[in-house]
Design a protein around this motif. Structure first.
Motif, PDB file in Angstrom:
ATOM      1  N   THR A  54       0.834  -1.196   0.000  1.00  0.00           N
ATOM      2  CA  THR A  54       0.000   0.000   0.000  1.00  0.00           C
ATOM      3  C   THR A  54       0.871   1.250   0.000  1.00  0.00           C
ATOM      4  O   THR A  54       2.083   1.166   0.155  1.00  0.00           O
ATOM      5  N   LEU A  55       0.245   2.395  -0.163  1.00  0.00           N
ATOM      6  CA  LEU A  55       0.930   3.689  -0.191  1.00  0.00           C
ATOM      7  C   LEU A  55       0.646   4.469   1.086  1.00  0.00           C
ATOM      8  O   LEU A  55      -0.401   4.310   1.701  1.00  0.00           O
ATOM      9  N   SER A  56       1.602   5.338   1.456  1.00  0.00           N
ATOM     10  CA  SER A  56       1.389   6.205   2.612  1.00  0.00           C
ATOM     11  C   SER A  56       2.225   7.463   2.480  1.00  0.00           C
ATOM     12  O   SER A  56       3.364   7.413   2.015  1.00  0.00           O
ATOM     13  N   LYS A  57       1.658   8.580   2.928  1.00  0.00           N
ATOM     14  CA  LYS A  57       2.406   9.838   2.995  1.00  0.00           C
ATOM     15  C   LYS A  57       3.331   9.859   4.212  1.00  0.00           C
ATOM     16  O   LYS A  57       4.160  10.748   4.335  1.00  0.00           O
ATOM     17  N   SER A  58       3.194   8.890   5.094  1.00  0.00           N
ATOM     18  CA  SER A  58       3.949   8.860   6.349  1.00  0.00           C
ATOM     19  C   SER A  58       5.349   8.268   6.217  1.00  0.00           C
ATOM     20  O   SER A  58       6.103   8.270   7.183  1.00  0.00           O
ATOM     21  N   VAL A  59       5.682   7.711   5.055  1.00  0.00           N
ATOM     22  CA  VAL A  59       7.016   7.126   4.864  1.00  0.00           C
ATOM     23  C   VAL A  59       7.727   7.843   3.730  1.00  0.00           C
ATOM     24  O   VAL A  59       7.096   8.351   2.803  1.00  0.00           O
ATOM     25  N   SER A  60       9.059   7.881   3.801  1.00  0.00           N
ATOM     26  CA  SER A  60       9.844   8.545   2.756  1.00  0.00           C
ATOM     27  C   SER A  60      10.598   7.551   1.876  1.00  0.00           C
ATOM     28  O   SER A  60      11.213   7.936   0.891  1.00  0.00           O
ATOM     29  N   LYS A  61      10.549   6.277   2.240  1.00  0.00           N
ATOM     30  CA  LYS A  61      11.176   5.209   1.455  1.00  0.00           C
ATOM     31  C   LYS A  61      10.356   3.952   1.686  1.00  0.00           C
ATOM     32  O   LYS A  61       9.578   3.878   2.645  1.00  0.00           O
ATOM     33  N   PRO A  62      10.513   2.944   0.833  1.00  0.00           N
ATOM     34  CA  PRO A  62       9.764   1.705   1.070  1.00  0.00           C
ATOM     35  C   PRO A  62      10.106   1.117   2.446  1.00  0.00           C
ATOM     36  O   PRO A  62      11.270   1.084   2.843  1.00  0.00           O
ATOM     37  N   CYS A  63       9.072   0.677   3.157  1.00  0.00           N
ATOM     38  CA  CYS A  63       9.240   0.094   4.488  1.00  0.00           C
ATOM     39  C   CYS A  63       8.567  -1.274   4.510  1.00  0.00           C
ATOM     40  O   CYS A  63       7.556  -1.489   3.838  1.00  0.00           O
ATOM     41  N   TYR A  64       9.128  -2.180   5.327  1.00  0.00           N
ATOM     42  CA  TYR A  64       8.665  -3.562   5.341  1.00  0.00           C
ATOM     43  C   TYR A  64       8.442  -4.036   6.769  1.00  0.00           C
ATOM     44  O   TYR A  64       9.234  -3.736   7.657  1.00  0.00           O
ATOM     45  N   TRP A  65       7.363  -4.788   6.978  1.00  0.00           N
ATOM     46  CA  TRP A  65       7.065  -5.436   8.246  1.00  0.00           C
ATOM     47  C   TRP A  65       6.737  -6.887   7.931  1.00  0.00           C
ATOM     48  O   TRP A  65       6.088  -7.191   6.932  1.00  0.00           O
ATOM     49  N   THR A  68       4.120 -13.949  10.718  1.00  0.00           N
ATOM     50  CA  THR A  68       4.013 -15.364  10.380  1.00  0.00           C
ATOM     51  C   THR A  68       3.188 -15.587   9.113  1.00  0.00           C
ATOM     52  O   THR A  68       3.596 -16.307   8.214  1.00  0.00           O
ATOM     53  N   ASP A  69       2.027 -14.959   9.048  1.00  0.00           N
ATOM     54  CA  ASP A  69       1.132 -15.136   7.897  1.00  0.00           C
ATOM     55  C   ASP A  69       0.893 -13.851   7.127  1.00  0.00           C
ATOM     56  O   ASP A  69       0.091 -13.831   6.194  1.00  0.00           O
ATOM     57  N   LEU A  70       1.573 -12.769   7.523  1.00  0.00           N
ATOM     58  CA  LEU A  70       1.339 -11.477   6.894  1.00  0.00           C
ATOM     59  C   LEU A  70       2.644 -10.698   6.761  1.00  0.00           C
ATOM     60  O   LEU A  70       3.412 -10.601   7.715  1.00  0.00           O
ATOM     61  N   ASP A  71       2.890 -10.178   5.576  1.00  0.00           N
ATOM     62  CA  ASP A  71       3.958  -9.227   5.341  1.00  0.00           C
ATOM     63  C   ASP A  71       3.304  -7.945   4.837  1.00  0.00           C
ATOM     64  O   ASP A  71       2.308  -7.986   4.102  1.00  0.00           O
ATOM     65  N   VAL A  72       3.857  -6.804   5.229  1.00  0.00           N
ATOM     66  CA  VAL A  72       3.313  -5.503   4.827  1.00  0.00           C
ATOM     67  C   VAL A  72       4.416  -4.686   4.181  1.00  0.00           C
ATOM     68  O   VAL A  72       5.509  -4.565   4.738  1.00  0.00           O
ATOM     69  N   VAL A  73       4.127  -4.152   3.008  1.00  0.00           N
ATOM     70  CA  VAL A  73       5.041  -3.262   2.299  1.00  0.00           C
ATOM     71  C   VAL A  73       4.338  -1.912   2.144  1.00  0.00           C
ATOM     72  O   VAL A  73       3.221  -1.872   1.630  1.00  0.00           O
ATOM     73  N   VAL A  74       4.983  -0.859   2.617  1.00  0.00           N
ATOM     74  CA  VAL A  74       4.412   0.483   2.504  1.00  0.00           C
ATOM     75  C   VAL A  74       5.379   1.336   1.687  1.00  0.00           C
ATOM     76  O   VAL A  74       6.560   1.430   2.011  1.00  0.00           O
ATOM     77  N   ILE A  75       4.855   1.925   0.615  1.00  0.00           N
ATOM     78  CA  ILE A  75       5.659   2.700  -0.325  1.00  0.00           C
ATOM     79  C   ILE A  75       5.213   4.160  -0.227  1.00  0.00           C
ATOM     80  O   ILE A  75       4.015   4.436  -0.051  1.00  0.00           O
ATOM     81  N   PRO A  76       6.160   5.109  -0.341  1.00  0.00           N
ATOM     82  CA  PRO A  76       5.774   6.518  -0.242  1.00  0.00           C
ATOM     83  C   PRO A  76       4.777   6.928  -1.329  1.00  0.00           C
ATOM     84  O   PRO A  76       4.877   6.481  -2.470  1.00  0.00           O
ATOM     85  N   LEU A  77       3.876   7.790  -0.950  1.00  0.00           N
ATOM     86  CA  LEU A  77       2.890   8.328  -1.899  1.00  0.00           C
ATOM     87  C   LEU A  77       3.452   9.580  -2.512  1.00  0.00           C
ATOM     88  O   LEU A  77       4.007  10.417  -1.885  1.00  0.00           O
TER      89      LEU A  77
END
Length: 77
Positions: A54-65, A68-77
């Protein structure tokens, strides 16, 4: 048996996943759109592995979490 791995690329309410990933308290809010989060949680409940992108204005670079059953990738908007 290998779990079905589903990728969801959409606006999503990230706080729904804070307990499912390591360092989840650092997840940004994302877009407060609850229906996508409910879908992801149901996929996990049904035994699937899910990666959310997903996208977010809260990050300035791609972030990863990771969880066990879920990975989250947040990319700057």
């Amino acid at each position: 048996m290998t779990k079905l791995h589903i990728a969801v690329c959409a606006p999503v309410n990230l706080p729904d996943f804070r307990s499912l990933v390591k360092e989840g308290d650092t997840l940004p809010d994302g877009y407060l759109f609850p229906f996508t989060g409910e879908l992801v949680l149901e996929y996990i409940k049904q035994g699937c592995r899910v990666t959310v992108c997903t996208l977010s204005k809260s990050v300035s670079k791609p972030c990863y979490w990771y969880g066990t059953d879920l990975d989250v990738v947040v990319i700057p908007l």
